[in-house]
Design an enzyme around this catalytic site. Sequence first.
Site, PDB file in Angstrom:
ATOM      1  N   HIS A  61      11.747  13.245 149.325  1.00  0.00           N
ATOM      2  CA  HIS A  61      11.174  12.547 148.169  1.00  0.00           C
ATOM      3  C   HIS A  61       9.670  12.745 148.173  1.00  0.00           C
ATOM      4  O   HIS A  61       9.126  13.421 149.054  1.00  0.00           O
ATOM      5  CB  HIS A  61      11.560  11.059 148.165  1.00  0.00           C
ATOM      6  CG  HIS A  61      11.031  10.255 149.312  1.00  0.00           C
ATOM      7  ND1 HIS A  61      11.352  10.521 150.627  1.00  0.00           N
ATOM      8  CD2 HIS A  61      10.202   9.176 149.341  1.00  0.00           C
ATOM      9  CE1 HIS A  61      10.759   9.636 151.407  1.00  0.00           C
ATOM     10  NE2 HIS A  61      10.041   8.812 150.662  1.00  0.00           N
ATOM     11  N   ASP A  65       3.548   9.904 152.622  1.00  0.00           N
ATOM     12  CA  ASP A  65       3.760  10.101 154.065  1.00  0.00           C
ATOM     13  C   ASP A  65       4.692  11.280 154.350  1.00  0.00           C
ATOM     14  O   ASP A  65       4.778  11.744 155.485  1.00  0.00           O
ATOM     15  CB  ASP A  65       4.252   8.817 154.763  1.00  0.00           C
ATOM     16  CG  ASP A  65       5.484   8.189 154.128  1.00  0.00           C
ATOM     17  OD1 ASP A  65       5.689   8.375 152.902  1.00  0.00           O
ATOM     18  OD2 ASP A  65       6.239   7.507 154.843  1.00  0.00           O
ATOM     19  N   HIS A  66       5.368  11.796 153.309  1.00  0.00           N
ATOM     20  CA  HIS A  66       6.311  12.900 153.499  1.00  0.00           C
ATOM     21  C   HIS A  66       5.793  14.242 152.967  1.00  0.00           C
ATOM     22  O   HIS A  66       6.428  15.272 153.195  1.00  0.00           O
ATOM     23  CB  HIS A  66       7.652  12.566 152.825  1.00  0.00           C
ATOM     24  CG  HIS A  66       8.304  11.361 153.411  1.00  0.00           C
ATOM     25  ND1 HIS A  66       9.412  11.427 154.236  1.00  0.00           N
ATOM     26  CD2 HIS A  66       7.968  10.042 153.333  1.00  0.00           C
ATOM     27  CE1 HIS A  66       9.737  10.206 154.615  1.00  0.00           C
ATOM     28  NE2 HIS A  66       8.882   9.345 154.092  1.00  0.00           N
ATOM     29  N   ASP A 212      14.043   8.312 153.595  1.00  0.00           N
ATOM     30  CA  ASP A 212      13.910   6.892 153.301  1.00  0.00           C
ATOM     31  C   ASP A 212      15.051   6.489 152.371  1.00  0.00           C
ATOM     32  O   ASP A 212      15.442   7.252 151.491  1.00  0.00           O
ATOM     33  CB  ASP A 212      12.570   6.625 152.604  1.00  0.00           C
ATOM     34  CG  ASP A 212      11.375   6.990 153.484  1.00  0.00           C
ATOM     35  OD1 ASP A 212      11.584   7.520 154.581  1.00  0.00           O
ATOM     36  OD2 ASP A 212      10.233   6.738 153.049  1.00  0.00           O
ATOM     37  N   HIS A 270      11.438   7.202 161.251  1.00  0.00           N
ATOM     38  CA  HIS A 270      10.625   6.450 160.284  1.00  0.00           C
ATOM     39  C   HIS A 270      10.401   5.037 160.838  1.00  0.00           C
ATOM     40  O   HIS A 270      10.705   4.025 160.208  1.00  0.00           O
ATOM     41  CB  HIS A 270      11.356   6.418 158.930  1.00  0.00           C
ATOM     42  CG  HIS A 270      10.431   6.284 157.739  1.00  0.00           C
ATOM     43  ND1 HIS A 270      10.117   5.075 157.194  1.00  0.00           N
ATOM     44  CD2 HIS A 270       9.770   7.211 156.991  1.00  0.00           C
ATOM     45  CE1 HIS A 270       9.314   5.261 156.143  1.00  0.00           C
ATOM     46  NE2 HIS A 270       9.074   6.549 156.004  1.00  0.00           N
TER      47      HIS A 270
HETATM   48 ZN   LIG Z   1       8.370   7.293 154.156  1.00  0.00          ZN
HETATM   49 ZN   LIG Z   2       9.403   6.732 150.894  1.00  0.00          ZN
END
Ligand SMILES: [Zn+2]
Ligand SMILES: [Zn+2]
Length: 309
Positions: A61, A65-66, A212, A270
Site C-alpha cells: 500500500h 513507512d512502506h 498492514d 510491523h
Molecule cells: Zn505501515
Molecule cells: Zn499502513
Amino acid sequence: MFELIFLGTSASAPSIRRNLPATMVLHKEYRFLIDCGEGTQRQLLRSGLGFKRLDKILLTHGHLDHILGLGGLVSTFSRWEAIPKLEIYGGTWALERVSDLIFGVVFRGVKPPLQIDLIPIEPGVLMEDDTFQLSAFTVIHRGPGCLGFTFREKEKRPFLLDKAEALGVPAGPERGRLVRGEMVTLADGTVVHPDQVLGPPVPGAKLVFVGDAARINNLVEVASSADALVIEATYLSKEGEMAREYGHLTAAEAATLAHQAGVRQLYLTHISRRYAEEAVLAEAQAIFPQTVVVRDLDHFRIIKEKAAS
Ligand SMILES: [Zn+2]
Ligand SMILES: [Zn+2]
C-alpha cells in the site's frame, strides 16, 4: 522453497533496532522486494543481499513507512548500479504517491537514467512459470487498493522411476515428455500414458504475505493452510480501540487468523515502538504457539512440510 529475509520490521517510525518495513522473498532466479521503507537500501547492504538482480518491487500500500525508501533506492541505482530496469507493482493509489516521489522529486525535470515501470495491479495472478505462481489479493487497511501477496510452488507429480523402468521407458526425452503430461510411444510400439509413471500430486510451499491490515475475516481463505503467514501486529489487545481507529491489527487478531486459516508458522512484523517484543509474542502465542516476532535481518526458509505417513 522460498527464502524470506526481513529488512525492516518496525511500524510507522524506526527504532534503534528496527528499520521501516521491507522484506525480500527469494525463489529460484527471482528476487521480490516487498515494500521499501526509508533506509531499505542500507538494510539490503547489511543483509548481504545487495542490489544485484533487484528489479521487482511489490507494494502492499502507499503509506509513507512502506514507500519512502524508493526515493533513495532509485537515486542510488541511477548513479552507481548497473540495473537497467526496475518494475514497481502496486495498487493505483500507492503508485500515484510513488510516481510523485520518483518523478516529481528524485528525477524532477530530468530523464531517469534507468527504466522505471510503475505497474498497476489488481487481485489475481501477477506472474507464473512452470513451477511457481505469484498472486495478489485484497487487504482492507486504510486507503484504496491495499494488497497482499501469495507465493506458491505449483503442485507436481513425482516421476516414478521404477514404474518407468518396468515399462521399458528409456532414459532420455521420452521421460521429459511424460513428466509434462504427454503420452509417448516407445520404439517397440508400446504406448505409455503419463498416469502410468507419475505419482499423485505433491503440493508445493505456500507463503502468504499481508502488509498492514484492519481486518482478518476476509483473509482466512487466502491464508488457508499456508506454510508461512507474514502479517502485521502493530498493537496489543489492551489498545484494541487504537488498532480499530488506525486500521491495524492486534497480535491476538493476527494469531487468530493463523489459527483459523490452519497455517503452519506465523511471522509477526510491523512492531510498534510502544511495546516490548516479548509482550507481542506472549499475546500471539497464547492463541497460536507457532509464532515468531521477527527482527531485522532475520532469514527463514519456507518449505512444504512433508505429510506424515
Ligand atoms: Zn505501515
Ligand atoms: Zn499502513
